[in-house]
Design an enzyme around this catalytic site. Structure first.
Site, PDB file in Angstrom:
ATOM      1  N   SER A  83      39.189  38.012  25.052  1.00 50.10           N
ATOM      2  CA  SER A  83      39.207  38.528  26.423  1.00 50.10           C
ATOM      3  C   SER A  83      37.757  38.740  26.833  1.00 50.10           C
ATOM      4  O   SER A  83      36.970  37.797  26.800  1.00 50.10           O
ATOM      5  CB  SER A  83      40.049  39.814  26.495  1.00 50.10           C
ATOM      6  N   HIS A 127      41.832  35.812  28.271  1.00 44.00           N
ATOM      7  CA  HIS A 127      42.332  36.460  29.481  1.00 44.00           C
ATOM      8  C   HIS A 127      41.462  36.059  30.668  1.00 44.00           C
ATOM      9  O   HIS A 127      40.231  36.053  30.584  1.00 44.00           O
ATOM     10  CB  HIS A 127      42.294  37.985  29.331  1.00 44.00           C
ATOM     11  N   ASP A 168      46.269  43.058  23.154  1.00 38.89           N
ATOM     12  CA  ASP A 168      46.973  41.785  23.081  1.00 38.89           C
ATOM     13  C   ASP A 168      46.646  41.101  21.761  1.00 38.89           C
ATOM     14  O   ASP A 168      45.500  41.146  21.300  1.00 38.89           O
ATOM     15  CB  ASP A 168      46.551  40.904  24.263  1.00 38.89           C
TER      16      ASP A 168
END
Length: 201
Positions: free
Chosen positions: A19, A46, A139
């Protein structure tokens, strides 16, 4: 431990999930990997679904491996890096192909590392390698549980070299991470994994 040959994918697949801070981390991991790597590489970072991504184009200039955005129903092939496009979750299907599904509204994180890793786990088994790089949030926790359950391997970036330690830290908290690695050590570890998980002759 499940036997490798029960799984439809018979070559190693490396999934890099990240991310915030991911571009620099992905560059350092991918740059040393050789052309002709005997593994497929999937990348999920992400990103905003509202803006086009140049991630594939940028990384394609920074590694000897060809890099492009994944397309629905793409086959997984060795020596290629496929990137999850914005606003689509990336899945590995039972036919050893890629599936793209719309992300919808937040939550969850998008593209979802959990969805990618869980589907990779059940199609690749012990040849799956999940690498959790810098990023905020948690995540990938469920995904690495799936990878571990199916006999795969999990690496996580260490705190010192992570721009953001949320994702790697959450991965490590599961106690299922096989190696916690400084960023410069991840590419050599990937090469060792690929070498040790080739299909039988």
């Amino acid at each position: 431990m499940p036997t490798t040959d029960r799984y439809p994918l018979q070559f190693p697949v490396v999934a890099l999930v990240t991310s915030a801070g991911g571009l620099e981390a992905l560059t350092e991991v991918l740059a040393p990997l050789p052309a002709g790597l005997a593994a497929a590489v999937l990348v999920s970072q992400h990103s905003s679904p509202e803006h086009p991504s140049r991630l594939a184009a940028i990384l394609d200039q920074r590694t000897a491996l060809p890099v492009r955005d994944a397309r629905n129903n793409d086959p997984l092939v060795t020596g290629t890096v496929l990137i999850a496009p914005p606003a689509r979750h990336l899945l590995v299907t039972s036919q050893a192909r890629l599936g793209l599904i719309d992300t919808g509204a937040l939550p969850p994180a998008r593209p979802s590392a959990d969805l990618l890793l869980a589907t990779l786990a059940v199609t690749c088994g012990p040849r799956a390698l999940a690498v959790v790089l810098t990023g905020r949030g948690s995540d990938a926790q469920a995904g690495i549980r799936a990878v571990s359950h199916c006999g795969g391997t999990v690496y996580a970036q260490d705190a010192t070299t992570s721009a953001h330690y949320g994702m790697p830290g959450a991965a490590i908290d599961t106690t299922l991470v096989d190696q916690i690695l400084a960023l410069p050590d991840i590419a050599p570890a990937i090469l060792a994994h690929v070498e040790n998980h080739q299909p039988p002759p």
